[in-house]
Enzyme design. Sequence first.
Site, PDB file in Angstrom:
ATOM      1  N   LYS A   1       4.255   0.656   9.295  1.00 31.08           N
ATOM      2  CA  LYS A   1       4.304   1.885   8.766  1.00 31.08           C
ATOM      3  C   LYS A   1       3.735   3.048   9.541  1.00 31.08           C
ATOM      4  CE  LYS A   1       3.101   0.006   4.712  1.00 31.08           C
ATOM      5  NZ  LYS A   1       2.715  -0.024   3.579  1.00 31.08           N
TER       6      LYS A   1
ATOM      7  N   GLU B   1       0.921  -1.308   0.162  1.00 33.21           N
ATOM      8  CA  GLU B   1      -0.137  -0.011   0.013  1.00 33.21           C
ATOM      9  C   GLU B   1       1.171   1.384  -0.051  1.00 33.21           C
ATOM     10  OE1 GLU B   1      -2.505   0.371   3.318  1.00 33.21           O
ATOM     11  OE2 GLU B   1      -3.357   2.167   2.660  1.00 33.21           O
TER      12      GLU B   1
ATOM     13  N   ARG C   1       5.162 -13.265   9.359  1.00 32.27           N
ATOM     14  CA  ARG C   1       5.684 -11.895   9.297  1.00 32.27           C
ATOM     15  C   ARG C   1       6.935 -12.076   9.789  1.00 32.27           C
ATOM     16  NH1 ARG C   1       2.265  -7.733   9.364  1.00 32.27           N
ATOM     17  NH2 ARG C   1       3.717  -5.969   9.475  1.00 32.27           N
TER      18      ARG C   1
END
Length: 559
Positions: A272, A35, A262
Amino acid sequence: MSKEQKGLNFIEHIIEEDLKNGFDPKNIRFRFPPEPNGFLHIGHVKAICLNFNLGKKYKAPVNLRFDDTNPTKEKQNYVEGIKKDIQWLGFQWDKECYASDYFQQLYEWALQLIDQGDAYVDSQSSETIAAQKGTPTQPGENSPFRDRPAAENRALFEAMAAGKHQAGTHVLRAKIDMAAPNMLLRDPVMYRILHEPHHRTGDAWCIYPMYDWTHGESDYIEQVSHSLCTLEFKPHRELYEWFLTRINPSEGLLPKQREFARLNLSYTVTSKRKLKLLIDKGVVSGWDDPRMPTIAGMRRRGYTPQALQNFADAAGVAKRDNVIDVSMLEFHVREHLNQIAPRAFAVVNPVKLIIDNYPEGETETLTGEINPEDPNAGTRELPFSKTLYIEREDFKEEANRKFFRLTLGKEVRLKHAYIIKGEAVEKDANGNITAIHCTYDSKSKSGSGTEESMRKVKGTLHWVSAEHALPITVNAYDRLFQDPAPDKDKAQDFMDHLNPNSLVVQKAFGEPSLATIKAGTTLQFQRLGYFRLDESSTPEKLVFNKTVGLRDNWQKKNA
Ligand code: ATP
Ligand code: MG
C-alpha cells in the site's frame, strides 16, 4: 492421508488436524484484518479468498476487522472502500469489527500486565531504545527504567493516557527478555503517545497500541480460532502467544496464529505504501486507476470478481514465498470474459474503406451474434454502407503470402458481412494512405446460404460503417512496470521501472449499439481485446478502458 484430504491446502490440513484432536467445529472462526490505510490490492484478494472460502467450507463466521491503531495513516474513506471491495469480490463478513473498539479493554489489560510486573514505562527516546536492542548475535541492554516499581509504572501510564505527556517522552514496553534470540521479544513497545485524533475514537485516546499487542488480543475478544496471516509474521507468533498467556483469560479459547505465503505478482508492486507513492507522485490518477493492482483499479479496468476468485484458487495457498506470473491473472480474466462479454466492433486506428460497387446512399442492416459462447445472448444490428472504417494495420499495399488481411487483388471477409477484394488506394501528398478502394461480392453475405457465402477466404476483418460509427475514446492500458520484479533491488527505486506507455489514449470508432451499453459493462471488441465502459462516460463521450488483449502477446513483444 485419506482420499478426501489429498486436495486440501496446508491450512485446511491444520484445521482437519485440530478437529481430529477434538476441536469443536462450532468454534471455528476466521477474520480478515486490513489496516484502513489504503485500498485493497491483489495480495489482499488472496487473503480474502482464503479466509472467506474457509468460512464457507467449515460453515464458520468470518469477521471483517479493521486494524485501526495508527491514526496518522488511517481514514474513514479507506474503511468504506475496503467494505465495498470485499462485497464486490463476492463475500460477506459476519461481524464488522474495529481494533479501536477494543482500546478500553486493551488499556485495562495493559494495566494488568503492569501490575503483574510484565510491562513497564520506558522514558528514553526511541533512538536510545533502538540502540539498546542488540543484534541477532548480541544480546540487548536493559533499560534503566526496566525495574521501575509497578505503582510508578501505573501512575505514569495513566498520566500518558490522560494526555499529560508529550509524544516521544514515554512508551509502555512488555518486560520479556533483552537477550531473547527472537529480537521481537526484546521488550517490545506496547503503546506510544500520539496526540492525533482517530477517525473513529476522535480525541478519546492519545496513546495507541502497537500491532503485536493489539492483534492477538483482538483475535481473543472475537474468539477467532485460526488467525491467518502472511509469512513475515512468523517471528511474531512467539510474541502473539506471550501476550495471550499474560492476559491469562479465564474463559474462551486462545486463538492460534498460522502463516501462509504472500502473493507476489510479476510486473506488479503490492504494498500500500508503494501504491500510495504512485498516486502521490501523479503516476496514476488514484487508487482506482485501471493500471493499479488494487481491487478498485481492477474493477474499473474490467476484471471480474469471478476471474479474481479463479486466479486466487489457481495460485493456491503456499507455505513459501513465490512470485506468480501476472500473465496467469490475465489468463483468468480472459477466460471469464470470453464466456460473458458481449461482442462488438470497434476500430481503433481507422482508415476509410470504400466499396466501389456498393450503391451510393444505401444502408442495410446486418446482424451479428452478441456472444458465440452463449447461444441465448441473441443478436445485434450492424448497419452496413458504402464507406466503412477498418484498422489501418489490416491493410498492406504489398504483402507476402503470410499476410491474411486485406491487400490489393486479394479477398477477405468483412465479419458478418460480405467478401471484398482490394482494388486501389488513395494517398495524400506525403504518401500516406487516406482511403482504400475495394469491390464486394453481393452474393457472399454471411449466413445467406448461397454458394458464394460459403466460399473460404483466409482473412476476416472487423469494420464499422463510417456514417453510423460512434466516435469513442479508448484508454489502452498496459502493464505499469516494464521490469518483472520492479521492487527487487533496494538500491534502485521501483519507480525507475515504470512503463512509459502504460496508458495510450486513442480516438476510435465503435458500432452504434455501443450507445446503449451500461457503464461498467465489459465488452469484447472483436479481434482487439476486452474493454470496459468507464463510469466517467457521457452519451457525448464514451470512454472504454482496455481490460486485456485477446492473446498474451507481452512475452513476444518483449522477447
Ligand atoms: P501492505 O504492505 O500492502 O500495507 P499489509 O500486509 O500491511 O499490506 P494489511 O491491511 O495489514 O496489509 O493486511 C490485511 C491482511 O491481508 C493481512 O492478513 C495480510 O497478511 C494480508 N495480506 C496483505 N498483503 C498480502 C499479500 N500480498 N498476499 C497475501 N496476503 C496479504
Ligand atoms: Mg500493514
